[in-house]
Write a protein that holds these residues in place. Sequence first.
Motif, PDB file in Angstrom:
ATOM      1  N   GLY A  37       0.823  -1.216   0.000  1.00 16.44           N
ATOM      2  CA  GLY A  37       0.000   0.000   0.000  1.00 16.44           C
ATOM      3  C   GLY A  37       0.848   1.254   0.000  1.00 16.44           C
ATOM      4  N   PHE A  38       1.897   1.266   0.825  1.00 16.87           N
ATOM      5  CA  PHE A  38       2.781   2.424   0.888  1.00 16.87           C
ATOM      6  C   PHE A  38       3.493   2.666  -0.443  1.00 16.87           C
ATOM      7  N   PHE A  39       4.014   1.585  -1.039  1.00 23.85           N
ATOM      8  CA  PHE A  39       4.777   1.760  -2.275  1.00 23.85           C
ATOM      9  C   PHE A  39       3.871   2.142  -3.445  1.00 23.85           C
ATOM     10  N   MET A  40       2.650   1.622  -3.469  1.00 31.45           N
ATOM     11  CA  MET A  40       1.735   2.039  -4.527  1.00 31.45           C
ATOM     12  C   MET A  40       1.370   3.515  -4.364  1.00 31.45           C
ATOM     13  N   ALA A  41       1.097   3.918  -3.124  1.00 32.13           N
ATOM     14  CA  ALA A  41       0.774   5.326  -2.874  1.00 32.13           C
ATOM     15  C   ALA A  41       1.963   6.220  -3.205  1.00 32.13           C
ATOM     16  N   SER A  42       3.166   5.736  -2.942  1.00 32.34           N
ATOM     17  CA  SER A  42       4.372   6.531  -3.194  1.00 32.34           C
ATOM     18  C   SER A  42       4.630   6.723  -4.681  1.00 32.34           C
ATOM     19  N   PHE A  43       4.136   5.810  -5.491  1.00 30.27           N
ATOM     20  CA  PHE A  43       4.375   5.905  -6.930  1.00 30.27           C
ATOM     21  C   PHE A  43       3.461   6.930  -7.598  1.00 30.27           C
ATOM     22  N   PHE A  44       2.334   7.239  -6.996  1.00 29.29           N
ATOM     23  CA  PHE A  44       1.367   8.157  -7.599  1.00 29.29           C
ATOM     24  C   PHE A  44       1.969   9.526  -7.926  1.00 29.29           C
ATOM     25  N   PRO A  45       2.674  10.195  -6.986  1.00 32.07           N
ATOM     26  CA  PRO A  45       3.254  11.505  -7.332  1.00 32.07           C
ATOM     27  C   PRO A  45       4.220  11.427  -8.507  1.00 32.07           C
ATOM     28  N   LEU A  46       5.046  10.361  -8.560  1.00 36.90           N
ATOM     29  CA  LEU A  46       5.968  10.209  -9.683  1.00 36.90           C
ATOM     30  C   LEU A  46       5.206   9.989 -10.978  1.00 36.90           C
ATOM     31  N   PHE A  47       4.137   9.218 -10.906  1.00 41.79           N
ATOM     32  CA  PHE A  47       3.313   8.956 -12.088  1.00 41.79           C
ATOM     33  C   PHE A  47       2.695  10.247 -12.609  1.00 41.79           C
ATOM     34  N   PHE A  48       2.132  11.041 -11.712  1.00 44.13           N
ATOM     35  CA  PHE A  48       1.501  12.294 -12.133  1.00 44.13           C
ATOM     36  C   PHE A  48       2.547  13.303 -12.611  1.00 44.13           C
ATOM     37  N   TYR A  49       3.729  13.277 -12.007  1.00 44.33           N
ATOM     38  CA  TYR A  49       4.800  14.181 -12.438  1.00 44.33           C
ATOM     39  C   TYR A  49       5.282  13.832 -13.845  1.00 44.33           C
ATOM     40  N   LYS A  50       5.509  12.551 -14.117  1.00 49.09           N
ATOM     41  CA  LYS A  50       6.070  12.116 -15.384  1.00 49.09           C
ATOM     42  C   LYS A  50       5.010  12.005 -16.478  1.00 49.09           C
ATOM     43  N   VAL A  51       3.978  11.204 -16.218  1.00 56.08           N
ATOM     44  CA  VAL A  51       3.000  10.873 -17.257  1.00 56.08           C
ATOM     45  C   VAL A  51       2.003  11.997 -17.473  1.00 56.08           C
ATOM     46  N   MET A  52       1.499  12.576 -16.389  1.00 55.55           N
ATOM     47  CA  MET A  52       0.512  13.646 -16.508  1.00 55.55           C
ATOM     48  C   MET A  52       1.142  15.030 -16.659  1.00 55.55           C
ATOM     49  N   GLU A  53       2.493  15.058 -16.639  1.00 56.02           N
ATOM     50  CA  GLU A  53       3.246  16.287 -16.914  1.00 56.02           C
ATOM     51  C   GLU A  53       2.867  17.423 -15.966  1.00 56.02           C
ATOM     52  N   LEU A  54       3.086  17.177 -14.658  1.00 57.52           N
ATOM     53  CA  LEU A  54       2.858  18.187 -13.635  1.00 57.52           C
ATOM     54  C   LEU A  54       4.208  18.515 -12.989  1.00 57.52           C
ATOM     55  N   PRO A  55       4.958  19.462 -13.551  1.00 57.52           N
ATOM     56  CA  PRO A  55       6.331  19.726 -13.100  1.00 57.52           C
ATOM     57  C   PRO A  55       6.453  20.150 -11.641  1.00 57.52           C
ATOM     58  N   LYS A  56       5.411  20.732 -11.070  1.00 53.29           N
ATOM     59  CA  LYS A  56       5.478  21.181  -9.681  1.00 53.29           C
ATOM     60  C   LYS A  56       5.572  20.024  -8.689  1.00 53.29           C
ATOM     61  N   LEU A  57       5.360  18.813  -9.153  1.00 49.47           N
ATOM     62  CA  LEU A  57       5.420  17.643  -8.279  1.00 49.47           C
ATOM     63  C   LEU A  57       6.812  17.014  -8.230  1.00 49.47           C
ATOM     64  N   ARG A  58       7.783  17.592  -8.927  1.00 51.40           N
ATOM     65  CA  ARG A  58       9.105  16.967  -9.020  1.00 51.40           C
ATOM     66  C   ARG A  58       9.734  16.753  -7.638  1.00 51.40           C
ATOM     67  N   TRP A  59       9.745  17.797  -6.798  1.00 48.22           N
ATOM     68  CA  TRP A  59      10.376  17.676  -5.480  1.00 48.22           C
ATOM     69  C   TRP A  59       9.684  16.596  -4.653  1.00 48.22           C
TER      70      TRP A  59
END
Length: 262
Positions: A37-59
């Motif tokens: 559960g933790f690792f799946m939740a942790s992947f969401f910000p990276l997914f939205f940063y990379k795939v959905m192109e939300l640069p403000k989520l990089r940090w």
Amino acid sequence: MLLLVLLLFYNITGGLFPDGTMSLSISIQMMIAYGSGFFMASFFPLFFYKVMELPKLRWHAYYGVPLFLILPYFIFFVIVYAINGNLDADLKYGMIVPFLYAVVLLYVMFRSIRAKYHANRNKKEYLEEVAMYLAVSPWAALTFFGVVEASQLIEVLCTNTGIVFITIIFLAQSIRKARIEQLELLAKNLSFTPGNFEINSTHYKLTKREIEIAILFRKGLTYNEIAAKLFISSKTVGNHVQNIYDKTEVNSRMALIHKLFD
């Protein structure tokens, strides 16, 4: 694919563990179940940063998540749980930081989505923005479920709903990108800049076939020549051209070219 693999692993471990008949100890099973559960939740910000192109989520994708989600998991659900074997106490204290961080990150993600769609928003973009909000919200609920210990059925339904919305958004964006790539290829062959045309064809809601005909129309082809290239009848070409005229509110070839390509 990685997101789907993590979701599958999360659902499997959540359904199977804990199971006293397995050779794995109950403590190891619980570490794996909560870890999924933790690792799946942790992947969401990276997914939205990379795939959905939300640069403000990089940090958050590279630094915030490891500090405020992964680290608390290893401290409370691996190290401390291995020492005291008291999962209730670990849930009580180990979910405080992840829960607070999830609230902060949810706010940041909403702001990022809002910023992405704020300029030149149309009805299609607005619906995609709402869909992204719906996709993000269940992600943040994972930490909430850990705090309140909601039933597994509610937890799985909520998180899987988020994945469904993400998949729909991803497919929609992939189709749009494929359309742009096809348009750029046609533009290269016909020697024109696709930028304004892509914007204008979207604005006037031209169909894929109407876009093809408009491009060939600009090249100077007759109805018969267009029909031969697209394997349709001249009458069908005429109907499409009339629909294009109606949508763009013009009544001549030159006026159409100026309106769509300039």
